[in-house]
Scaffold this motif. Structure first.
Motif, PDB file in Angstrom:
ATOM      1  N   LEU A 209       0.958  -1.227   0.047  1.00 45.86           N
ATOM      2  CA  LEU A 209       0.040  -0.043  -0.160  1.00 45.86           C
ATOM      3  C   LEU A 209       0.830   1.242  -0.121  1.00 45.86           C
ATOM      4  O   LEU A 209       0.654   2.227  -0.653  1.00 45.86           O
ATOM      5  CB  LEU A 209      -0.776  -0.001   1.071  1.00 45.86           C
ATOM      6  CG  LEU A 209      -2.046  -0.939   1.285  1.00 45.86           C
ATOM      7  CD1 LEU A 209      -2.927  -1.035   2.658  1.00 45.86           C
ATOM      8  CD2 LEU A 209      -3.205  -0.545   0.174  1.00 45.86           C
ATOM      9  N   SER A 210       1.910   1.349   0.711  1.00 47.41           N
ATOM     10  CA  SER A 210       2.829   2.427   0.767  1.00 47.41           C
ATOM     11  C   SER A 210       3.576   2.821  -0.579  1.00 47.41           C
ATOM     12  O   SER A 210       3.605   3.732  -0.882  1.00 47.41           O
ATOM     13  CB  SER A 210       4.007   2.325   1.680  1.00 47.41           C
ATOM     14  OG  SER A 210       3.393   2.076   3.043  1.00 47.41           O
ATOM     15  N   MET A 211       3.727   1.629  -1.226  1.00 47.80           N
ATOM     16  CA  MET A 211       4.471   1.981  -2.506  1.00 47.80           C
ATOM     17  C   MET A 211       3.430   2.491  -3.416  1.00 47.80           C
ATOM     18  O   MET A 211       3.807   3.397  -4.294  1.00 47.80           O
ATOM     19  CB  MET A 211       4.911   0.622  -3.023  1.00 47.80           C
ATOM     20  CG  MET A 211       6.453  -0.080  -2.138  1.00 47.80           C
ATOM     21  SD  MET A 211       7.490  -1.114  -2.824  1.00 47.80           S
ATOM     22  CE  MET A 211       6.743  -2.475  -2.250  1.00 47.80           C
ATOM     23  N   ALA A 212       1.985   1.999  -3.450  1.00 44.38           N
ATOM     24  CA  ALA A 212       1.206   2.466  -4.140  1.00 44.38           C
ATOM     25  C   ALA A 212       0.869   3.964  -4.037  1.00 44.38           C
ATOM     26  O   ALA A 212       0.673   4.793  -4.903  1.00 44.38           O
ATOM     27  CB  ALA A 212      -0.290   1.594  -4.155  1.00 44.38           C
ATOM     28  N   ALA A 213       1.003   4.248  -2.891  1.00 44.86           N
ATOM     29  CA  ALA A 213       0.704   5.576  -2.301  1.00 44.86           C
ATOM     30  C   ALA A 213       1.798   6.528  -2.875  1.00 44.86           C
ATOM     31  O   ALA A 213       1.603   7.562  -3.437  1.00 44.86           O
ATOM     32  CB  ALA A 213       0.556   5.742  -0.882  1.00 44.86           C
ATOM     33  N   ALA A 214       3.149   6.165  -2.854  1.00 41.58           N
ATOM     34  CA  ALA A 214       4.267   6.852  -3.215  1.00 41.58           C
ATOM     35  C   ALA A 214       4.149   7.246  -4.737  1.00 41.58           C
ATOM     36  O   ALA A 214       4.551   8.343  -5.300  1.00 41.58           O
ATOM     37  CB  ALA A 214       5.500   6.126  -2.953  1.00 41.58           C
TER      38      ALA A 214
ATOM     39  N   ARG B 215       8.308  -3.350  16.503  1.00 46.16           N
ATOM     40  CA  ARG B 215       9.393  -2.083  16.098  1.00 46.16           C
ATOM     41  C   ARG B 215      10.047  -2.408  14.694  1.00 46.16           C
ATOM     42  O   ARG B 215      10.515  -1.368  14.504  1.00 46.16           O
ATOM     43  CB  ARG B 215      10.696  -2.250  17.322  1.00 46.16           C
ATOM     44  CG  ARG B 215      10.229  -2.284  18.853  1.00 46.16           C
ATOM     45  CD  ARG B 215      11.574  -1.826  19.429  1.00 46.16           C
ATOM     46  NE  ARG B 215      10.808  -1.295  20.666  1.00 46.16           N
ATOM     47  CZ  ARG B 215      10.474   0.171  20.906  1.00 46.16           C
ATOM     48  NH1 ARG B 215      10.956   0.867  19.838  1.00 46.16           N
ATOM     49  NH2 ARG B 215      10.105   0.726  21.979  1.00 46.16           N
ATOM     50  N   HIS B 216       9.684  -3.501  14.180  1.00 41.99           N
ATOM     51  CA  HIS B 216      10.294  -3.363  12.566  1.00 41.99           C
ATOM     52  C   HIS B 216       9.048  -4.002  12.027  1.00 41.99           C
ATOM     53  O   HIS B 216       8.142  -4.699  12.452  1.00 41.99           O
ATOM     54  CB  HIS B 216      11.261  -4.384  12.632  1.00 41.99           C
ATOM     55  CG  HIS B 216      12.444  -3.992  13.516  1.00 41.99           C
ATOM     56  ND1 HIS B 216      13.403  -3.184  13.119  1.00 41.99           N
ATOM     57  CD2 HIS B 216      13.147  -4.441  14.550  1.00 41.99           C
ATOM     58  CE1 HIS B 216      14.308  -2.630  13.933  1.00 41.99           C
ATOM     59  NE2 HIS B 216      14.064  -3.634  14.840  1.00 41.99           N
ATOM     60  N   GLY B 217       8.946  -3.996  10.702  1.00 44.18           N
ATOM     61  CA  GLY B 217       8.080  -4.489   9.882  1.00 44.18           C
ATOM     62  C   GLY B 217       8.458  -4.285   8.532  1.00 44.18           C
ATOM     63  O   GLY B 217       9.118  -3.204   8.024  1.00 44.18           O
ATOM     64  N   PRO B 218       7.721  -5.135   7.506  1.00 43.66           N
ATOM     65  CA  PRO B 218       8.171  -4.939   5.983  1.00 43.66           C
ATOM     66  C   PRO B 218       7.513  -3.604   5.774  1.00 43.66           C
ATOM     67  O   PRO B 218       8.077  -2.875   4.594  1.00 43.66           O
ATOM     68  CB  PRO B 218       7.379  -6.054   5.468  1.00 43.66           C
ATOM     69  CG  PRO B 218       7.326  -7.180   6.387  1.00 43.66           C
ATOM     70  CD  PRO B 218       7.081  -6.523   7.751  1.00 43.66           C
ATOM     71  N   GLY B 219       6.470  -3.145   6.223  1.00 40.93           N
ATOM     72  CA  GLY B 219       6.040  -2.000   5.771  1.00 40.93           C
ATOM     73  C   GLY B 219       6.648  -0.749   6.161  1.00 40.93           C
ATOM     74  O   GLY B 219       6.656   0.367   5.706  1.00 40.93           O
ATOM     75  N   PHE B 220       7.520  -0.712   7.249  1.00 38.25           N
ATOM     76  CA  PHE B 220       8.337   0.367   7.524  1.00 38.25           C
ATOM     77  C   PHE B 220       9.461   0.687   6.802  1.00 38.25           C
ATOM     78  O   PHE B 220       9.923   1.771   6.661  1.00 38.25           O
ATOM     79  CB  PHE B 220       9.120   0.054   9.017  1.00 38.25           C
ATOM     80  CG  PHE B 220       8.332   0.012  10.156  1.00 38.25           C
ATOM     81  CD1 PHE B 220       6.825  -0.152   9.987  1.00 38.25           C
ATOM     82  CD2 PHE B 220       8.734   0.122  11.587  1.00 38.25           C
ATOM     83  CE1 PHE B 220       6.100  -0.072  11.282  1.00 38.25           C
ATOM     84  CE2 PHE B 220       7.924  -0.040  12.599  1.00 38.25           C
ATOM     85  CZ  PHE B 220       6.696   0.182  12.636  1.00 38.25           C
ATOM     86  N   ASP B 221      10.082  -0.283   5.983  1.00 38.03           N
ATOM     87  CA  ASP B 221      10.893   0.003   5.043  1.00 38.03           C
ATOM     88  C   ASP B 221      10.685   0.865   3.954  1.00 38.03           C
ATOM     89  O   ASP B 221      11.598   1.611   3.498  1.00 38.03           O
ATOM     90  CB  ASP B 221      11.300  -1.133   4.274  1.00 38.03           C
ATOM     91  CG  ASP B 221      12.167  -2.245   5.425  1.00 38.03           C
ATOM     92  OD1 ASP B 221      12.553  -1.819   6.371  1.00 38.03           O
ATOM     93  OD2 ASP B 221      12.624  -3.351   4.937  1.00 38.03           O
ATOM     94  N   VAL B 222       9.477   1.016   3.578  1.00 38.01           N
ATOM     95  CA  VAL B 222       9.200   1.866   2.300  1.00 38.01           C
ATOM     96  C   VAL B 222       8.121   2.956   2.661  1.00 38.01           C
ATOM     97  O   VAL B 222       7.832   4.002   2.005  1.00 38.01           O
ATOM     98  CB  VAL B 222       8.446   1.014   1.328  1.00 38.01           C
ATOM     99  CG1 VAL B 222       9.337  -0.016   0.631  1.00 38.01           C
ATOM    100  CG2 VAL B 222       7.267   0.176   1.878  1.00 38.01           C
ATOM    101  N   ALA B 223       7.597   3.009   3.666  1.00 40.00           N
ATOM    102  CA  ALA B 223       6.553   3.960   4.133  1.00 40.00           C
ATOM    103  C   ALA B 223       7.458   5.164   4.159  1.00 40.00           C
ATOM    104  O   ALA B 223       8.567   4.995   4.743  1.00 40.00           O
ATOM    105  CB  ALA B 223       5.956   3.591   5.577  1.00 40.00           C
ATOM    106  N   THR B 224       6.694   6.442   4.281  1.00 40.31           N
ATOM    107  CA  THR B 224       7.476   7.718   4.453  1.00 40.31           C
ATOM    108  C   THR B 224       8.183   7.787   5.778  1.00 40.31           C
ATOM    109  O   THR B 224       9.120   8.187   6.036  1.00 40.31           O
ATOM    110  CB  THR B 224       6.547   8.897   3.977  1.00 40.31           C
ATOM    111  OG1 THR B 224       5.902   8.702   2.782  1.00 40.31           O
ATOM    112  CG2 THR B 224       7.352  10.399   3.752  1.00 40.31           C
ATOM    113  N   GLU B 225       7.141   7.371   6.745  1.00 42.68           N
ATOM    114  CA  GLU B 225       7.523   7.373   7.964  1.00 42.68           C
ATOM    115  C   GLU B 225       6.910   6.401   8.848  1.00 42.68           C
ATOM    116  O   GLU B 225       5.697   5.818   8.281  1.00 42.68           O
ATOM    117  CB  GLU B 225       7.033   8.882   8.672  1.00 42.68           C
ATOM    118  CG  GLU B 225       7.721  10.018   8.242  1.00 42.68           C
ATOM    119  CD  GLU B 225       7.170  11.448   8.725  1.00 42.68           C
ATOM    120  OE1 GLU B 225       8.001  11.836   9.665  1.00 42.68           O
ATOM    121  OE2 GLU B 225       6.041  11.886   8.313  1.00 42.68           O
ATOM    122  N   HIS B 226       7.209   5.866  10.029  1.00 41.06           N
ATOM    123  CA  HIS B 226       6.626   4.950  10.775  1.00 41.06           C
ATOM    124  C   HIS B 226       6.579   5.035  12.137  1.00 41.06           C
ATOM    125  O   HIS B 226       7.423   5.984  12.598  1.00 41.06           O
ATOM    126  CB  HIS B 226       7.179   3.573  10.367  1.00 41.06           C
ATOM    127  CG  HIS B 226       8.755   3.406  10.651  1.00 41.06           C
ATOM    128  ND1 HIS B 226       9.378   3.535  11.741  1.00 41.06           N
ATOM    129  CD2 HIS B 226       9.794   3.792   9.675  1.00 41.06           C
ATOM    130  CE1 HIS B 226      10.542   3.386  11.715  1.00 41.06           C
ATOM    131  NE2 HIS B 226      10.931   3.497  10.358  1.00 41.06           N
TER     132      HIS B 226
END
Lengths: 361, 361
Positions: free
Chosen positions: B25-30, B43-54
């Motif tokens: 979802l973050s990649m589609a938003a970007a 504290r970590h997650g696959p979504g954190f790597d690409v989201a603008t912020e987490h």
């Protein structure tokens, strides 16, 4: 890393430059399970939003560059004007892909044209010039109109001037930023009366395998790419010559990554204009019209992985959203078959690329 | 934001959950020039790597949730088990899309089946059960085999047990985590002797317009989705009924976003099984086989933007990479027409989804 420095999933790709190309490279890396660290002198950039991590540092700050190198498995870049010293500093620590040779050739318009000639690629007439007198002498040979360009650091039409008559020499010399009494390394190119501009995006991997995307037809205005379309409106032989030239250049550079090669088409002749040792604006259509985009293939090559196919499933037209063009985003979103790409830049300025739209046809 | 809370480019979409769906979802938003803020208790997650912020926070930490709400324009989520209190806390501050009704219905298997019945959607026989005696009584009505499921919090086959003979009651009761002498809210469903499992992904925007993706055929093993293919091997009438049911459900929920609806096909009958108020694993093929993926359409809807077309340009098969399957990444990369997607998870565990591969055909 194995001896050839092939990455494994979870490795970090270092990307010099945090603009929109760095942004799209980061997204392609993320899809493949790779992490990215974007390095840029600016504190903000479109690439920072999606990269796993980012850092700000000058290109001559060896301490920051050493830290950057230590945190990545391999280095690539989104722009060809990476200073040679930066590239060699990094190359001593990590593989830099594409390699320094491609940077050296593409940073200097004169070296680039000489390289084309040396490798049997068709180029238009040109001459090195370092003064207004040189230009006058070259005009006698090349004729008019002609285009004066700095040897280094021009892009999107900057650092260029067109000469239409002999009286234009001094104005052109001033337009490229030279003072009348100084020596400047420049090149004068005969104006090529092209019918079409085309480009070829070619990916080449560590083992020398290539994937060549379909020839793209480009329209520039004021030196800035406005629109790219596939298929190009040129003949099959023209396409084959252009793709063959791109293959020769990539091979001669022992290139790793995606290379953009721009051509002029004059009737049934193809003249190579310039190369960009990076993903290229004229290849953005590959994101929506191919299973494996130029960005994915660049990341695959840089990681030491095999390439994906360059096969295209749809015809496509890419239109850059320049300056205030992006304000039409609601209309573009509502348009069937239009794929909107915005770069998340804060401020639109005249000539600034804010995004692009791919229309599949 | 206008009165309907439509976002403008540069707005931040808040995403609850930092797993692979939050990542995609973050990649589609970007791509669309939107920023993302991913919220997750880990504290970590696959979504954190690409989201603008987490940000990391519990789902019952009202201070963190208030901060999250203050930083975003609109809230969505990657999983249906967002606690109702979390959703209503956030909904008082920002639009939550899809809305609380979809969460309430999909979180409770009994409410879900009742909702299907109420809206004329074909469902298999079921009965609410709260004790082993209830199960025995329900078996008299539904027959065997039957499937016992907790009303809440099951996924990927967890919280489920199959009863094949009357003696299985106590073991099944224990298998779903209930003690023999306690009351548990559960549901007993008649076993549906399906020939095929299919799903429909439907996107619905703020104005009620829909985009329905082609029917997907799914193969589960041990309760986990293994493979999804389009086109599904079912008849056109079956496809049309399934898509019609999906439209009815989305309309009845006044749904905004992408909704996954799973069905059993029994001969020429279609029975709705369950809904997921989010992007869905069985829709991952839309990334490589459509110009506008389920992720892009979810973000468009959540942002209050018009939908893109659900048109498919290629046939496709999606195979999940579960546990150690992902170790075949070199072979997958080398396979023509295979699109590799890895989630950047550190450790593979049995049953853990590490990535998927889309094969275009």
């Amino acid at each position: 890393l194995d001896p050839l420095h092939r990455c494994v999933p979870g490795s970090t790709i270092g990307i010099l430059g945090g603009g929109q190309l760095g942004r799209m490279l980061s997204m392609a890396a993320a899809q493949l399970g790779l992490r990215t660290l974007v390095y840029d002198p600016q504190r903000h950039g479109p690439g920072f939003d999606v990269a796993t991590e980012h850092m700000t540092g000058r290109y001559d700050d060896e301490e920051r560059l050493a830290e950057f190198a230590a945190r990545v498995s391999v280095v690539t870049y989104e722009f060809e004007n990476v200073p040679a010293e930066t590239a060699s500093f990094l190359a001593a620590r990590r593989p830099v892909r594409p390699g320094p040779r491609a940077l050296a050739v593409s940073q200097d318009r004169l070296a680039e044209k000489a390289f084309f000639r040396e490798h049997g690629c068709p180029v238009g007439p040109f001459a090195p010039v370092e003064s207004p007198d040189d230009i006058r002498a070259a005009i006698a040979d090349l004729g008019l109109p002609a285009v004066l360009k700095t040897r280094r650091l021009g892009y999107d039409g900057k650092g260029q001037a067109v000469l239409r008559q002999p009286d234009d020499v001094d104005a052109a010399w001033a337009a490229i930023g030279a003072r009348s009494n100084t020596t400047v390394s420049a090149i004068l190119e005969a104006f090529v009366p092209f019918t079409t501009e085309i480009s070829v995006l070619i990916a080449r991997d560590l083992d020398g395998a290539t994937a060549v995307y379909d020839v793209t037809e480009n329209v520039h205005r004021e030196g800035i790419l406005r629109q790219s379309s596939v298929p190009a409106g040129v003949t099959l032989p023209v396409m084959e010559v252009a793709q063959g030239v791109a293959r020769s250049i990539a091979g001669a550079l022992d290139y790793v990554g995606v290379l953009g090669v721009e051509f002029f088409v004059v009737g049934d002749r193809v003249l190579v204009n310039e190369i960009a040792p990076r993903v290229h604006n004229s290849g953005h259509w590959t994101v929506d019209a191919c299973a494996c985009s130029q960005f994915e293939n660049h990341i695959r090559a840089v990681a030491g992985w095999p390439l994906g196919p360059a096969t295209r499933h749809s015809d496509a037209t890419m239109t850059n959203l320049i300056g205030d063009d992006w304000l039409n985003w609601p209309e573009i979103l509502a348009e069937r078959g239009a794929c909107l790409h915005l770069y998340g830049k804060g401020q639109a300025r005249p000539g600034r690329k804010m995004g692009h739209v791919i229309r599949l046809t």
